[in-house]
Design a protein around this motif. Structure first.
Motif, PDB file in Angstrom:
ATOM      1  N   GLY A  62       0.831  -1.199   0.000  1.00 34.36           N
ATOM      2  CA  GLY A  62       0.000   0.000   0.000  1.00 34.36           C
ATOM      3  C   GLY A  62       0.864   1.246   0.000  1.00 34.36           C
ATOM      4  N   LEU A  63       0.691   2.104   0.991  1.00 29.60           N
ATOM      5  CA  LEU A  63       1.434   3.360   1.069  1.00 29.60           C
ATOM      6  C   LEU A  63       2.730   3.260   1.862  1.00 29.60           C
ATOM      7  CD1 LEU A  63      -1.553   5.798   1.640  1.00 29.60           C
ATOM      8  CD2 LEU A  63      -0.352   5.307  -0.495  1.00 29.60           C
ATOM      9  N   VAL A  64       3.008   2.086   2.410  1.00 27.97           N
ATOM     10  CA  VAL A  64       4.235   1.902   3.189  1.00 27.97           C
ATOM     11  C   VAL A  64       5.410   1.788   2.217  1.00 27.97           C
ATOM     12  CG1 VAL A  64       5.446   0.393   4.812  1.00 27.97           C
ATOM     13  CG2 VAL A  64       2.962   0.716   5.008  1.00 27.97           C
ATOM     14  N   PRO A  65       6.444   2.635   2.373  1.00 24.48           N
ATOM     15  CA  PRO A  65       7.587   2.555   1.450  1.00 24.48           C
ATOM     16  C   PRO A  65       8.379   1.260   1.646  1.00 24.48           C
ATOM     17  CG  PRO A  65       8.013   4.154   3.192  1.00 24.48           C
ATOM     18  CD  PRO A  65       6.599   3.677   3.382  1.00 24.48           C
ATOM     19  N   VAL A  66       8.801   0.686   0.549  1.00 25.27           N
ATOM     20  CA  VAL A  66       9.614  -0.537   0.567  1.00 25.27           C
ATOM     21  C   VAL A  66      11.061  -0.126   0.312  1.00 25.27           C
ATOM     22  CG1 VAL A  66      10.017  -2.765  -0.556  1.00 25.27           C
ATOM     23  CG2 VAL A  66       7.674  -1.921  -0.251  1.00 25.27           C
ATOM     24  N   PRO A  67      12.005  -0.601   1.130  1.00 18.20           N
ATOM     25  CA  PRO A  67      13.403  -0.192   0.947  1.00 18.20           C
ATOM     26  C   PRO A  67      13.946  -0.600  -0.419  1.00 18.20           C
ATOM     27  CG  PRO A  67      13.186  -1.817   2.726  1.00 18.20           C
ATOM     28  CD  PRO A  67      11.822  -1.544   2.208  1.00 18.20           C
ATOM     29  N   GLU A  68      14.959   0.130  -0.846  1.00 19.06           N
ATOM     30  CA  GLU A  68      15.630  -0.159  -2.116  1.00 19.06           C
ATOM     31  C   GLU A  68      16.612  -1.319  -1.944  1.00 19.06           C
ATOM     32  OE1 GLU A  68      15.109   1.304  -5.090  1.00 19.06           O
ATOM     33  OE2 GLU A  68      13.536   2.533  -4.191  1.00 19.06           O
ATOM     34  N   LEU A  69      16.883  -1.976  -3.054  1.00 23.24           N
ATOM     35  CA  LEU A  69      17.934  -2.994  -3.107  1.00 23.24           C
ATOM     36  C   LEU A  69      19.215  -2.341  -3.607  1.00 23.24           C
ATOM     37  CD1 LEU A  69      16.030  -5.990  -4.726  1.00 23.24           C
ATOM     38  CD2 LEU A  69      17.018  -5.933  -2.439  1.00 23.24           C
ATOM     39  N   PRO A  70      20.367  -2.944  -3.308  1.00 27.17           N
ATOM     40  CA  PRO A  70      21.599  -2.427  -3.902  1.00 27.17           C
ATOM     41  C   PRO A  70      21.547  -2.614  -5.411  1.00 27.17           C
ATOM     42  CG  PRO A  70      22.009  -4.540  -2.846  1.00 27.17           C
ATOM     43  CD  PRO A  70      20.589  -4.144  -2.512  1.00 27.17           C
ATOM     44  N   GLY A  71      22.317  -1.844  -6.143  1.00 27.31           N
ATOM     45  CA  GLY A  71      22.307  -1.901  -7.601  1.00 27.31           C
ATOM     46  C   GLY A  71      22.681  -3.262  -8.147  1.00 27.31           C
ATOM     47  N   LYS A  72      22.156  -3.540  -9.331  1.00 24.20           N
ATOM     48  CA  LYS A  72      22.450  -4.793 -10.017  1.00 24.20           C
ATOM     49  C   LYS A  72      23.540  -4.525 -11.041  1.00 24.20           C
ATOM     50  CE  LYS A  72      20.148  -8.508 -12.486  1.00 24.20           C
ATOM     51  NZ  LYS A  72      20.353  -9.678 -11.664  1.00 24.20           N
ATOM     52  N   SER A  73      24.520  -5.388 -11.095  1.00 24.66           N
ATOM     53  CA  SER A  73      25.592  -5.244 -12.066  1.00 24.66           C
ATOM     54  C   SER A  73      25.021  -5.428 -13.460  1.00 24.66           C
ATOM     55  CB  SER A  73      26.674  -6.293 -11.798  1.00 24.66           C
ATOM     56  OG  SER A  73      27.631  -6.276 -12.818  1.00 24.66           O
ATOM     57  N   GLY A  74      25.352  -4.522 -14.358  1.00 23.85           N
ATOM     58  CA  GLY A  74      24.863  -4.617 -15.727  1.00 23.85           C
ATOM     59  C   GLY A  74      25.361  -5.856 -16.443  1.00 23.85           C
ATOM     60  N   GLU A  82      35.059  -6.748  -3.978  1.00 21.68           N
ATOM     61  CA  GLU A  82      34.505  -5.487  -3.468  1.00 21.68           C
ATOM     62  C   GLU A  82      33.037  -5.337  -3.843  1.00 21.68           C
ATOM     63  OE1 GLU A  82      36.816  -2.165  -4.732  1.00 21.68           O
ATOM     64  OE2 GLU A  82      38.640  -2.922  -3.785  1.00 21.68           O
ATOM     65  N   PHE A  83      32.683  -5.646  -5.091  1.00 20.53           N
ATOM     66  CA  PHE A  83      31.295  -5.546  -5.531  1.00 20.53           C
ATOM     67  C   PHE A  83      30.410  -6.510  -4.734  1.00 20.53           C
ATOM     68  CE2 PHE A  83      27.796  -7.213  -8.057  1.00 20.53           C
ATOM     69  CZ  PHE A  83      27.084  -6.053  -8.306  1.00 20.53           C
ATOM     70  N   ILE A  84      30.883  -7.729  -4.565  1.00 17.62           N
ATOM     71  CA  ILE A  84      30.117  -8.735  -3.833  1.00 17.62           C
ATOM     72  C   ILE A  84      29.908  -8.295  -2.385  1.00 17.62           C
ATOM     73  CG2 ILE A  84      30.176 -11.107  -2.942  1.00 17.62           C
ATOM     74  CD1 ILE A  84      31.534 -11.895  -5.599  1.00 17.62           C
ATOM     75  N   GLU A  85      30.941  -7.725  -1.768  1.00 15.95           N
ATOM     76  CA  GLU A  85      30.812  -7.266  -0.382  1.00 15.95           C
ATOM     77  C   GLU A  85      29.858  -6.072  -0.282  1.00 15.95           C
ATOM     78  OE1 GLU A  85      31.075  -6.699   3.713  1.00 15.95           O
ATOM     79  OE2 GLU A  85      31.287  -8.449   2.438  1.00 15.95           O
ATOM     80  N   ARG A  86      29.927  -5.130  -1.219  1.00 16.36           N
ATOM     81  CA  ARG A  86      28.993  -3.989  -1.219  1.00 16.36           C
ATOM     82  C   ARG A  86      27.563  -4.485  -1.383  1.00 16.36           C
ATOM     83  NH1 ARG A  86      32.636  -1.604  -4.677  1.00 16.36           N
ATOM     84  NH2 ARG A  86      31.193  -1.832  -6.414  1.00 16.36           N
ATOM     85  N   ARG A  87      27.363  -5.438  -2.263  1.00 14.55           N
ATOM     86  CA  ARG A  87      26.016  -5.983  -2.459  1.00 14.55           C
ATOM     87  C   ARG A  87      25.547  -6.718  -1.203  1.00 14.55           C
ATOM     88  NH1 ARG A  87      23.978  -9.110  -7.678  1.00 14.55           N
ATOM     89  NH2 ARG A  87      23.545  -6.978  -8.301  1.00 14.55           N
ATOM     90  N   ARG A  88      26.423  -7.493  -0.581  1.00 21.81           N
ATOM     91  CA  ARG A  88      26.061  -8.201   0.647  1.00 21.81           C
ATOM     92  C   ARG A  88      25.612  -7.201   1.714  1.00 21.81           C
ATOM     93  NH1 ARG A  88      27.107  -8.762   5.446  1.00 21.81           N
ATOM     94  NH2 ARG A  88      28.897  -7.388   5.361  1.00 21.81           N
ATOM     95  N   GLN A  89      26.356  -6.120   1.870  1.00 25.75           N
ATOM     96  CA  GLN A  89      25.989  -5.091   2.841  1.00 25.75           C
ATOM     97  C   GLN A  89      24.639  -4.455   2.487  1.00 25.75           C
ATOM     98  OE1 GLN A  89      29.293  -2.367   2.915  1.00 25.75           O
ATOM     99  NE2 GLN A  89      30.650  -3.839   3.907  1.00 25.75           N
ATOM    100  N   GLY A  90      24.407  -4.199   1.198  1.00 24.21           N
ATOM    101  CA  GLY A  90      23.137  -3.624   0.764  1.00 24.21           C
ATOM    102  C   GLY A  90      21.967  -4.558   1.003  1.00 24.21           C
ATOM    103  N   LEU A  91      22.156  -5.846   0.777  1.00 25.00           N
ATOM    104  CA  LEU A  91      21.100  -6.828   1.037  1.00 25.00           C
ATOM    105  C   LEU A  91      20.832  -6.929   2.537  1.00 25.00           C
ATOM    106  CD1 LEU A  91      22.153  -9.585  -1.526  1.00 25.00           C
ATOM    107  CD2 LEU A  91      20.264  -7.942  -1.735  1.00 25.00           C
ATOM    108  N   GLN A  92      21.891  -6.838   3.342  1.00 24.39           N
ATOM    109  CA  GLN A  92      21.744  -6.833   4.799  1.00 24.39           C
ATOM    110  C   GLN A  92      20.877  -5.643   5.226  1.00 24.39           C
ATOM    111  OE1 GLN A  92      23.380  -8.877   7.351  1.00 24.39           O
ATOM    112  NE2 GLN A  92      22.042  -7.757   8.720  1.00 24.39           N
ATOM    113  N   GLN A  93      21.175  -4.468   4.693  1.00 17.61           N
ATOM    114  CA  GLN A  93      20.398  -3.271   5.033  1.00 17.61           C
ATOM    115  C   GLN A  93      18.953  -3.408   4.583  1.00 17.61           C
ATOM    116  OE1 GLN A  93      22.631  -0.136   3.197  1.00 17.61           O
ATOM    117  NE2 GLN A  93      24.189  -0.104   4.806  1.00 17.61           N
ATOM    118  N   PHE A  94      18.731  -3.969   3.411  1.00 17.49           N
ATOM    119  CA  PHE A  94      17.368  -4.179   2.910  1.00 17.49           C
ATOM    120  C   PHE A  94      16.564  -5.031   3.888  1.00 17.49           C
ATOM    121  CE2 PHE A  94      14.512  -7.090   0.592  1.00 17.49           C
ATOM    122  CZ  PHE A  94      13.622  -6.172   0.063  1.00 17.49           C
ATOM    123  N   LEU A  95      17.130  -6.147   4.324  1.00 17.21           N
ATOM    124  CA  LEU A  95      16.419  -7.041   5.238  1.00 17.21           C
ATOM    125  C   LEU A  95      16.198  -6.413   6.618  1.00 17.21           C
ATOM    126  CD1 LEU A  95      17.896 -10.553   4.403  1.00 17.21           C
ATOM    127  CD2 LEU A  95      15.715  -9.579   3.694  1.00 17.21           C
TER     128      LEU A  95
END
Length: 97
Positions: A62-74, A82-95
């Protein structure tokens, strides 16, 4: 006081060096909540499964904002640590959110 913790850990690269390589992550959950029968849980999930979860949350939030995911590699070709660790941290924050 009820407490739930979730950790995104142990990224593993599968089919490294091929066009269909991917990374999955170990998701570990621990809770003392009476709402859960199992107090600990552990699964492995890929980025695309996080993307699916986000879409489902958006569809039902509904109106509740859903957090963003870290970017996806093109173009995922044996991504850097480094990319894998940044993504892991972003997924951690999402959850956590």
């Amino acid at each position: 006081q009820e407490l739930t913790t979730v950790r995104v850990q142990d990224p593993r690269v599968h089919n490294e060096g091929s066009w269909n390589s991917y990374v999955d992550y170990r998701i570990f959950l621990h809770t003392n909540s009476k709402a859960f029968t199992a107090k600990t849980s552990c699964v492995r999930r890929r980025y695309r499964e996080f993307a699916w979860l986000r879409r489902e949350l958006q569809r039902n939030a509904g109106l509740v904002p859903v957090p963003e995911l870290p970017g996806k590699s093109g173009f995922f070709v044996g991504s850097t640590d480094e990319f894998i660790e940044r993504r892991r941290q972003g997924l951690q924050q999402f959850l956590e959110r």
